[in-house]
Design an enzyme around this catalytic site. Structure first.
Site, PDB file in Angstrom:
ATOM      1  N   TYR A 136       0.820  -1.211   0.000  1.00 19.63           N
ATOM      2  CA  TYR A 136       0.000   0.000   0.000  1.00 19.63           C
ATOM      3  C   TYR A 136       0.857   1.266   0.000  1.00 19.63           C
ATOM      4  CZ  TYR A 136      -4.118  -2.855   1.154  1.00 19.63           C
ATOM      5  OH  TYR A 136      -5.136  -3.774   1.146  1.00 19.63           O
TER       6      TYR A 136
ATOM      7  N   LYS B  49       3.505 -15.016   3.842  1.00 20.02           N
ATOM      8  CA  LYS B  49       3.525 -15.867   2.636  1.00 20.02           C
ATOM      9  C   LYS B  49       4.981 -16.205   2.335  1.00 20.02           C
ATOM     10  CE  LYS B  49       1.343 -17.963  -0.731  1.00 20.02           C
ATOM     11  NZ  LYS B  49       0.581 -19.211  -0.442  1.00 20.02           N
TER      12      LYS B  49
ATOM     13  N   ASP C  35      -5.560  -6.356   6.092  1.00 19.80           N
ATOM     14  CA  ASP C  35      -6.745  -5.710   5.549  1.00 19.80           C
ATOM     15  C   ASP C  35      -7.778  -6.754   5.146  1.00 19.80           C
ATOM     16  OD1 ASP C  35      -8.460  -3.814   4.565  1.00 19.80           O
ATOM     17  OD2 ASP C  35      -7.237  -3.264   2.838  1.00 19.80           O
TER      18      ASP C  35
ATOM     19  N   ASP D 157     -11.412  -8.290   7.476  1.00 25.44           N
ATOM     20  CA  ASP D 157     -12.767  -8.267   6.920  1.00 25.44           C
ATOM     21  C   ASP D 157     -13.403  -9.648   7.020  1.00 25.44           C
ATOM     22  OD1 ASP D 157     -12.591  -5.607   6.360  1.00 25.44           O
ATOM     23  OD2 ASP D 157     -12.798  -5.786   4.199  1.00 25.44           O
TER      24      ASP D 157
END
Length: 360
Positions: A142, A193, A249, A253
């Site tokens: 980001y 990851k 992020d 959610d």
């Protein structure tokens, strides 16, 4: 106590849900003799409409001068045609950067009164759900370099974003997670990851080193794809999850829906000092703007987190108790909880419950 709070109502449903959070904060102030001074400023789409930019300097200055920032939501289809640097969401990234807010705390808690709204089977969440996602907030893809290539070697338009982390950025978010775990159930799961990404391999290396400083905290690694699966298979295994910006992020959610509604999840964004930014994790839901039907609980609980982080732990807990009691009584439920109550009905009920539960 006298505190100044920068208020960014934002776009879509933002003004409605923030108004309910302020209603509850005002009731807390009234009961306990505190003074909250609100300074309303623009950010997001409404700021673009008014000033031509998503994050005016006045907003930055006001946030820096305030003790805390309370935010509703930004963005909407109206501004989707704009480029990356001028989109409403750029305001969020800008505020985080300017205030040095590197740790995003997103608790996911299943209230007993909403168990029927949880999409998972009772045998999976029968013992409840109470986890926190600690998301690194001002690094990763980001905030990394972003490039648009008008014509690559194949004659096509292409683009890339750079996911980059330094050791110090990873260290500081790791310590936030471990310190939080010590106050909870003493378990940290680091999500990455590392089987594919170099940034994740560095992340894991640093987390392993920091974990040795906290021998009383159980530590484990988990790949992000497995975490996404485990959140719906066995969410009770998690206590504190720490992860990088984009993974956090997405996972938060997902975790929010296990609670029965994304309208239930608050968040705080913190840096080195006591000033933070507090907001619900959901978006601006522009199609519901002005309808008075949205669940304001996430924003109200964000106000509770604000109180806790300015040193009023008991008052933050009071707000959560008020929410819990209103939900338990079951008389006021917004549409996402299967009810017909309005946004303002829910705010009124929680404010009244604060008055009832607070000291005489």
């Amino acid at each position: 106590m006298n505190k100044t709070i920068a208020v960014i109502k934002g776009d879509g449903i933002g003004p409605e849900i923030v108004s309910e959070a302020l209603k509850v904060l005002d009731k807390v102030a009234e009961k306990y003799g505190h003074t909250f001074t609100y300074k309303e400023v623009l950010a997001g789409g409404c700021a673009i409409d008014a000033t031509g930019m998503p994050l005016p300097q006045k907003t930055i200055d006001t946030c820096l001068e305030s003790d805390s920032v309370l935010l509703g939501a930004v963005g909407g289809p109206k501004w989707d045609h704009l480029g990356g640097e001028t989109r409403p969401e750029k305001a969020l990234l800008g505020i985080r950067h300017e205030l040095g807010l590197y740790a995003n705390i997103r608790p996911s808690k299943l209230f007993d009164a909403l168990k029927n709204a949880c999409p998972l089977k009772d045998e999976i969440v029968g013992n409840g759900l109470d986890l926190v996602i600690v998301r690194e907030l001002i690094g990763g893809a980001y905030f990394g370099k972003k490039v648009i290539i008008e014509k690559n070697e194949n004659g096509e338009k292409a683009a890339y974003d750079t996911m980059i982390y330094s050791v110090s950025e990873i260290e500081r978010i790791a310590r936030v997670a471990f310190d939080m775990a010590r106050k909870r159930r003493k378990k940290v799961t680091s999500v990455d990851k590392a089987n594919v990404l170099e940034s994740s391999r560095l992340w894991r290396e640093v987390l392993h080193r920091i974990a040795k400083e906290y021998p009383d905290v159980e530590y484990s690694d988990m790949l992000v794809d497995n975490t996404a699966m485990q959140l719906v298979r066995n969410p009770g295994q998690f206590d504190v999850i720490v992860t990088e910006n984009m993974f956090g992020d997405i996972l938060s959610d997902e975790a929010s829906m296990i609670t029965g509604s994304i309208g239930m999840i608050p968040s705080s964004s913190l840096g080195e000092g006591t000033r933070g930014m507090y907001e619900p994790i959901h978006g601006s839901a522009p199609k519901y703007k002005g309808l008075n039907v949205i669940n304001p609980v996430a924003t109200i609980l964000s106000g509770g987190m604000l109180l806790e982080n300015i040193g009023e732990q008991a008052l933050g807990e009071l707000v959560e108790r008020a929410v819990t009691e209103v939900l338990r009584e079951g008389r006021v439920r917004t549409k996402d909880m299967g009810g017909t109550s309005t946004t303002s009905d829910m705010g009124d009920a929680i404010a009244a419950k604060v008055r009832e539960l607070g000291r005489s």
